[in-house]
Every structure is written in structure tokens, then in C-alpha cells.
Motif scaffolding. Structure first.
Motif, mmCIF file in Angstrom:
data_model
loop_
_atom_site.group_PDB
_atom_site.id
_atom_site.type_symbol
_atom_site.label_atom_id
_atom_site.label_comp_id
_atom_site.label_asym_id
_atom_site.label_seq_id
_atom_site.Cartn_x
_atom_site.Cartn_y
_atom_site.Cartn_z
ATOM 1 N N VAL A 1 -5.378 5.542 1.463
ATOM 2 C CA VAL A 1 -4.390 4.994 2.411
ATOM 3 C C VAL A 1 -4.147 5.982 3.543
ATOM 4 C CG1 VAL A 1 -1.975 4.305 2.667
ATOM 5 C CG2 VAL A 1 -3.294 3.521 0.697
ATOM 6 N N HIS A 2 -4.030 7.258 3.217
ATOM 7 C CA HIS A 2 -3.838 8.279 4.246
ATOM 8 C C HIS A 2 -5.011 8.303 5.213
ATOM 9 C CE1 HIS A 2 -0.413 10.858 4.610
ATOM 10 N NE2 HIS A 2 -0.247 10.916 3.292
ATOM 11 N N LEU A 45 0.827 -1.211 0.000
ATOM 12 C CA LEU A 45 0.000 0.000 0.000
ATOM 13 C C LEU A 45 0.862 1.261 0.000
ATOM 14 C CD1 LEU A 45 -2.857 -0.991 2.487
ATOM 15 C CD2 LEU A 45 -2.925 -0.916 -0.004
ATOM 16 N N GLY A 46 1.963 1.249 0.736
ATOM 17 C CA GLY A 46 2.839 2.415 0.770
ATOM 18 C C GLY A 46 3.482 2.686 -0.575
ATOM 19 N N ALA A 87 0.715 4.033 -2.939
ATOM 20 C CA ALA A 87 0.317 5.391 -2.552
ATOM 21 C C ALA A 87 1.403 6.404 -2.894
ATOM 22 C CB ALA A 87 0.009 5.427 -1.055
ATOM 23 N N GLY A 90 0.259 0.620 9.210
ATOM 24 C CA GLY A 90 0.250 2.042 8.891
ATOM 25 C C GLY A 90 1.628 2.680 8.897
ATOM 26 N N ALA A 134 3.620 1.534 5.917
ATOM 27 C CA ALA A 134 3.147 2.175 4.689
ATOM 28 C C ALA A 134 3.641 3.616 4.599
ATOM 29 C CB ALA A 134 1.617 2.122 4.637
ATOM 30 N N ARG A 185 5.991 4.847 1.593
ATOM 31 C CA ARG A 185 5.445 5.928 0.766
ATOM 32 C C ARG A 185 6.448 7.078 0.654
ATOM 33 N NH1 ARG A 185 2.989 10.775 1.763
ATOM 34 N NH2 ARG A 185 1.513 11.506 0.181
ATOM 35 N N ASP A 198 -3.844 7.134 -2.769
ATOM 36 C CA ASP A 198 -3.041 7.824 -1.764
ATOM 37 C C ASP A 198 -3.936 8.421 -0.685
ATOM 38 O OD1 ASP A 198 -0.834 8.872 -0.480
ATOM 39 O OD2 ASP A 198 -0.772 10.670 -1.721
#
Length: 328
Positions: free
Chosen positions: A144-145, A128-129, A132, A186, A189, A193, A141
């Protein structure tokens, strides 16, 4: 032109290799290891944990599934839980099972759970990171944020507890892997990112894109491959974090499989005390009753707590040592 450039690079590389003494790299590598006590101690402790996983149940002759009732120990008749003695070196739990056998036999299950939960965390966070960061400012992005912001609003232990109970604690290891990984991806990620955002404008990425390389090729071969050392260190440190979370959940009576409850009459009390226990050896389950029983029977929490402490210390030391070694 390209072949000429490659030829010049090879010549320069061969020239540097010729100037370097034969054993220079080996000595430099050895010096990096010797001057890194965290890596040495951490590696030895990890080797010990691996040995515990492989042969922990063979380090004692006691059976972790065997219960004991009224016994005569060292000339005194008593009932479980028995204090540490020559018969039970680490004592027993209130249903008469040997604590030493439970801790040694439970290492494989607890460490395996932490390992697979860490792998799931790293996979979710890295994937995911990376996506994103590559499509910065896009809908993914923002999604995910937003998910990271929602996750951060809840205490990790409470959120994991709710997820595990919602999914069904009786389902065993798979539910714990899902619950623990969903509350911990989290930070991974966010790290990935940020790294992807900083690497994407680099000239070599632009050159690869100009040759027609696809996005999945760029992310896997040119970005995530560069992040592998950092992700390795992060995964080792995450292993310690997962073990800490499992210990906290066990303290709250949330452990693999959910176990059973038994009403046990404690000496000197009119009412019986509820004892939580698992039918399989697992460190978290051994911490489930610490709040109620630690004053009367402190050995119930000493040994599983020490096992968690040593395992968490091991991965923190190894992670710090590995980070310094890779930096060198």
C-alpha cells in the motif's frame, strides 16, 4: 466481578444524568448549530443541490436535447451560438442547445458521478488503510505504501485522464468512477492507517482480543466505527475534490462518454473551429470548449463554471461545518 463493574457504571451514569438539567443537551446541541455558520449555510446549499438533482430539469421549460438553427431573436436574425436574451436566458451553445437547460438538467448526472466516485474512493482508501495499519510492517503495508508513492508521483488530473482513456472513455459513468477513485484513495488510506496504528494498542482493543474477537470484528466494530465521524467529514470534503477533478478533466475535453466533435465555421475566420459536445447534459462537457471559445462567447463557460464553483463551495463549507459540529 464483571456484573458488579457494570452495575457501578450504570449507577454512575444514572447519577450524572440526574444532575444534568432536562433540556441541557438540547440547548447545547442547538447552541453548537447556531454558532456554526458554515454548517448552516452548507446544509442549506446541500439541500438546494439535492433539489436540483431531483427536479433540476423541471425548473425550465427548455429541452436540453433540442438544437436550434437560424432564428430571429429580438428583431435580429442570427445563428448559434446565441447570446443570453429573452428567448435563451443563459444563451446557447454552438449547436443551438439552451445553456440553462443543459446546466439544470446536467446537475443530476454530474453530482451522481461525483457521489459514486467519492463512495468508491472512501471504500478503497478505508479498507486498504485499515488493513495496512493493522498489519503494520507486513507485505500488505509495504504494498500500500508503494502504491501511494507511485500514485503521488503523477499529477492527479493527468493520471485520471490516462486511466479514463485507457479504460475507454466511451463506456460512460463506470469508467469515470473507476478512474477518479483510483487516483484519490491514497490520502484516505494514509489517514485511516495512521488512526488504526494509534488505536490498536488501546486497552479496550487488547481486552476484545483477549475475549477471542476476530480481526474483522475488531476492525469493523472497535476501530472503523470510532472513525466514522472523521470518515464522514472526509467524504464530504472529498466530494468537493472529486467535483474539482471533473471540472479539470472537462476543461481538457475529457467528459462522460467522450461525446462528439463538430467543425464549426466561426465568423471572420477562414478555418473552421473544432467544437466538443456531449449528447447528454453534463457540466464537464460544457467546460470542454472554454479555452477556444471564451473570448468570443464567454457565456459558454460562465454558467457551468459557476455551477461547479457553487457545488465545490457547498461541500467544502458543509465539511468544515460538520467537522466543527462533531468536535463540539
Amino acid at each position: 466481578a464483571g456484573r458488579a463493574l457494570l452495575s457501578l457504571l450504570r449507577c454512575a451514569e444514572e447519577g450524572l444524568s440526574a444532575k444534568m438539567p432536562p433540556g441541557h443537551e438540547a440547548r447545547r446541541l442547538l447552541r453548537s448549530i447556531i454558532t456554526n455558520p458554515a454548517l448552516i449555510v452548507g446544509t442549506l446549499l446541500v439541500a438546494g443541490l439535492i433539489g436540483l438533482v431531483v427536479a433540476g430539469d423541471r425548473l425550465t421549460t427548455a429541452n436540453p436535447y433540442e438544437t436550434h438553427g437560424v432564428l430571429m431573436i429580438e428583431g435580429k436574425i442570427g445563428a448559434p451560438p446565441y447570446a443570453p436574451s429573452s428567448v435563451f436566458p443563459w444563451g446557447t451553445d454552438p449547436v443551438g442547445r439552451d445553456i440553462q437547460a443543459l446546466v439544470l438538467g446536467g446537475a443530476r448526472r454530474t453530482l451522481a458521478l461525483a457521489f459514486f466516485a467519492t463512495l468508491a474512493r472512501m471504500a478503497i482508501g478505508a479498507l486498504l488503510g485499515a488493513m495496512a495499519g493493522w498489519w503494520r510492517g507486513g507485505w500488505l503495508d509495504r504494498l500500500v505504501h508503494g502504491a501511494i508513492a507511485v500514485w503521488a508521483a503523477f499529477p492527479v488530473t493527468l493520471f485520471a485522464l490516462i486511466l479514463i482513456l485507457a479504460l475507454g472513455i466511451q463506456q460512460g459513468m463506470s469508467v469515470f468512477i473507476i478512474g477518479v477513485s483510483l487516483v484519490g484513495w491514497g490520502e484516505i488510506a494514509q489517514f485511516v492507517r495512521g488512526q488504526v496504528i494509534s488505536l490498536k494498542p488501546q486497552p479496550y482493543i487488547e481486552a476484545a482480543r483477549a475475549t477471542g474477537a476476530r480481526t474483522i470484528h475488531l476492525l469493523s466494530r472497535h476501530i472503523l466505527s470510532i472513525l466514522l465521524p472523521s470518515l464522514l467529514v472526509l467524504s464530504i470534503l472529498e466530494m468537493g475534490g472529486v467535483l474539482m477533478l471533473l471540472a479539470e478533466l472537462g476543461f481538457l475535453n475529457i467528459f462522460m462518454g467522450g461525446g462528439f466533435r463538430a467543425a464549426i465555421a466561426e465568423t471572420g475566420q477562414m478555418q473552421s473551429v473544432i467544437y466538443f459536445f456531449s449528447d447528454v447534459p453534463e457540466w464537464g462537457a460544457l467546460l470542454a470548449n472554454v479555452r477556444t471559445w471564451w473570448r468570443s462567447y464567454p457565456w459558454l463557460g460562465w454558467y457551468p463554471g459557476l455551477a461547479f464553483f457553487l457545488a465545490i463551495l457547498t461541500f467544502n463549507l458543509w465539511g468544515q461545518g460538520m467537522r466543527r459540529f462533531l468536535d463540539d
